[in-house]
Design an enzyme around this catalytic site. Structure first.
Site, mmCIF file in Angstrom:
data_model
loop_
_atom_site.group_PDB
_atom_site.id
_atom_site.type_symbol
_atom_site.label_atom_id
_atom_site.label_comp_id
_atom_site.label_asym_id
_atom_site.label_seq_id
_atom_site.Cartn_x
_atom_site.Cartn_y
_atom_site.Cartn_z
ATOM 1 N N SER A 472 0.856 -1.187 0.000
ATOM 2 C CA SER A 472 0.000 0.000 0.000
ATOM 3 C C SER A 472 0.890 1.235 0.000
ATOM 4 O O SER A 472 2.068 1.169 0.417
ATOM 5 C CB SER A 472 -0.897 0.009 1.236
ATOM 6 O OG SER A 472 -1.556 1.260 1.386
ATOM 7 N N TYR A 485 -2.155 -0.704 10.378
ATOM 8 C CA TYR A 485 -2.264 -1.007 8.940
ATOM 9 C C TYR A 485 -0.969 -0.650 8.219
ATOM 10 O O TYR A 485 -0.432 -1.453 7.436
ATOM 11 C CB TYR A 485 -3.442 -0.239 8.344
ATOM 12 C CG TYR A 485 -3.654 -0.503 6.867
ATOM 13 C CD1 TYR A 485 -4.292 -1.660 6.438
ATOM 14 C CD2 TYR A 485 -3.219 0.410 5.908
ATOM 15 C CE1 TYR A 485 -4.491 -1.906 5.087
ATOM 16 C CE2 TYR A 485 -3.402 0.173 4.559
ATOM 17 C CZ TYR A 485 -4.043 -0.985 4.150
ATOM 18 O OH TYR A 485 -4.228 -1.224 2.811
#
Length: 602
Positions: A472, A485
């Site tokens: 990501s 995350y």
């Protein structure tokens, strides 16, 4: 030409190692007796497999067994090889004209009145090009699949064209192929090849193939290898120089041709096929990231391509000549691609993109129904085969079981896409140990399990492959509300970089895909730490609206995944904001850290 049925010459169960359940017969032609093996239902379309040098028909064992599920499969030992007899004298006994006589004799014996689908590898392909381009075989060949063996006539014209109008590029191509053809010069020397094969080379050949080509060990080659190889030297002596000097001007294929080109072939340059459309108007091209001996190293992929190509010819539907229509169909057609998190979002889009390129798809997700839907759609889009599998990627034992199932049922994975992931937002102090565990189990351990379990099988196969890990932009863009995350994705990014260094020597590429804001369902399932259930639902809905307004489609991420594999890219930021943050992380990290302190809209 006639079929012999003397003692031991009629049809009976073959005893060749690796050809289980084969029916054997003898076919006499031109002073030799050919050993022919058949598998499958004789009422189905006939596929004839022609082996190369220094092989015997057993080189096709795995491919033949797989094809026999759908076709009538015929293999024969070329004259002088395996259990076929050699011509006397050897000199002049292996010309392409006599090899064509052999082919017609076998075709008339096993498929009278019906054309056969021809498949050739190495010298089997060289002679099959002759079969597919001479007039006397017209109507006897329904299709031809060629791999690792060019037409000597086409090769001769290729050389003459580059000699007649030399340029630096053409000179480099000639020199490159000249270096790759070193063995051809050796095979033209008197007596030396025979002595080498009947001496140390014949004994060491299996180990050489295992080490250099990464072919599986086991019972093949046959015990007749030294003699086969000594006889086969006359294939080169009888044909190469005469044809290269005087190539036929009418060497046009009179049947559809499928060309499979291994990109790692140590003996043949891909440039040899640059002008092939001129000689084969009905041409389908495939490229395969493998070395020369693909019948032994990639039987699953060859079976898929051969089956697809033959089925298209049998159905007589021009629209189905090439099922795959994606931009990378020649690269991924027939390859086995496994995608986790494939029930929706980026995973589903990625599975569909590979399906459009003709890959075989294994769609994996915790959502069994969603994985099955993805597989069903993949088949409609262009995947020759697609399967849905249910697994929790965080469960190591379940992933091991999945890998065993995939190996047994589908083969070794060529491309692995570790895409499954979950979202979690909230401050570090509000994130519980349980929250951390859930995020790391899926986002990091799921990737670790996939890389270790499937990557190990890729490495053991020894034919390369590619691993794609979905990280990501959060992996390099800090945020005050994405501690867990971002940490999980940063770990995935570094894992990918480390694996890339470790596996490069084994021909396995590793890419980390780093999307930014992409309009997927992850926003509606992401958890928000430290808030009530009602507040969590409100934030999920708001995040979904924001991502929807951004409306960056997952299909663009899927396109980036395929490009990353083709180009073997290391880190691939996707979306403008992801690319911008990546540049800032490298050149202006202080500015990126300052942005991380801004309170995001919630």
């Amino acid at each position: 030409m006639k079929t012999g049925k003397g003692p031991g010459q009629g049809p009976h169960q073959g005893q060749e190692q690796g050809l289980r359940g084969a029916r054997e017969r003898r076919v006499r032609t031109g002073g030799v007796e050919l050993c022919v093996a058949e598998l499958g239902d004789a009422a189905r379309p006939t596929v004839m497999l022609v082996h190369g040098y220094p092989d015997s028909k057993e080189v096709w064992s795995e491919v033949a067994q797989r094809l026999a599920e759908s076709f009538h499969v015929v293999l024969y030992d070329v004259r002088g090889c395996g259990r076929s007899t050699a011509p006397k004298p050897l000199r002049g006994g292996f010309t392409l004209e006599k090899l064509t006589d052999d082919f017609l004799a076998v075709a008339d014996a096993v498929s009278p009145g019906r054309p056969v689908h021809l498949v050739g590898h190495d010298w089997g392909s060289v002679q099959a090009w002759e079969f597919a381009t001479v007039r006397r075989t017209e109507g006897r060949i329904a299709s031809f699949t060629s791999m690792s063996g060019p037409s000597l006539d086409h090769f001769g014209h290729w050389i003459k064209k580059r000699m007649a109008r030399p340029t630096p590029r053409r000179a480099a191509q000639l020199l490159n192929q000249g270096a790759k053809s070193w063995y051809v010069y050796m095979l033209h020397t008197p007596k030396l090849p025979e002595l080498a094969w009947k001496g140390p080379l014949g004994k060491r050949w299996p180990r050489i193939l295992e080490r250099v080509e990464k072919v599986p060990g086991g019972g093949y080659p046959t015990s007749s290898l030294p003699t086969d190889a000594a006889h086969g030297a006359w294939l080169y002596r009888d044909n190469v120089i005469p044809r290269l000097r005087r190539p036929r001007a009418d060497a046009y294929a009179h049947c559809p041709v499928q060309l499979i080109t291994p990109t790692g072939d140590a003996f043949l340059s891909q440039r040899l096929y640059d002008d092939l459309e001129r000689w084969a108007p009905q041409l389908v091209r495939r490229t395969l990231p493998a070395k020369h001996w693909v019948p032994r190293t990639r039987p699953d992929q060859l079976t898929s391509w051969i089956t697809e190509f033959i089925t298209a010819q049998e159905e007589g539907d021009p629209a189905k000549k090439v099922v795959a229509t994606g931009p990378y169909a020649d690269r991924f057609g027939g390859q086995l691609v496994l995608v986790t998190g494939a029930a929706s979002g980026i995973g589903r889009a990625t599975a569909f993109a590979f399906a459009e390129a003709g890959a075989r798809i294994i769609a994996v997700d915790r959502d069994a129904e969603g994985a099955a839907r993805t597989a069903d759609m993949a088949r409609l889009i262009g995947a020759p085969h697609a399967w849905g599998e249910t697994v929790d990627v965080s469960d190591e034992a379940a992933m091991e079981k999945l890998a065993d199932t995939v190996d047994a049922a589908y083969g070794t994975v060529d491309v692995l896409v570790n895409n499954a992931g979950i979202g979690l937002s909230g401050s570090f102090l509000d994130t519980t140990t349980e929250d951390w565990q859930k995020v790391l189990d899926v986002n990091l351990w799921g990737v670790i399990h996939g890389c270790r379990i499937f990557g190990k099988r890729m490495a053991e196969r020894g034919q390369g492959g590619h691993i794609v890990n979905t990280a990501s932009a959060a992996a390099y863009q800090p945020s005050k509300i994405l501690a867990a995350y971002s940490t999980s994705k940063a770990a995935v990014l570094m894992l990918s970089e480390c694996l890339r260094a470790e596996l490069a020597g084994q021909g396995i590429g590793v890419s980390a895909i780093c999307p930014g804001l992409v309009n997927t369902g992850i926003t509606t399932t992401s958890r928000f730490a430290g808030v009530s259930a009602d507040e969590e639902k409100r934030r999920q809905a708001k995040a979904a609206r924001l991502y929807g307004m951004r409306n960056y489609p997952p299909e663009k991420v899927a396109d980036a995944v395929l490009r990353a594999v083709v180009r073997n890219q290391a880190v691939v930021p996707v979306t403008p904001e992801a690319r911008g943050a990546h540049l800032m992380s490298r050149f202006t990290p202080r500015a990126l850290r300052a942005l991380a302190r801004i309170e995001p809209p919630l």
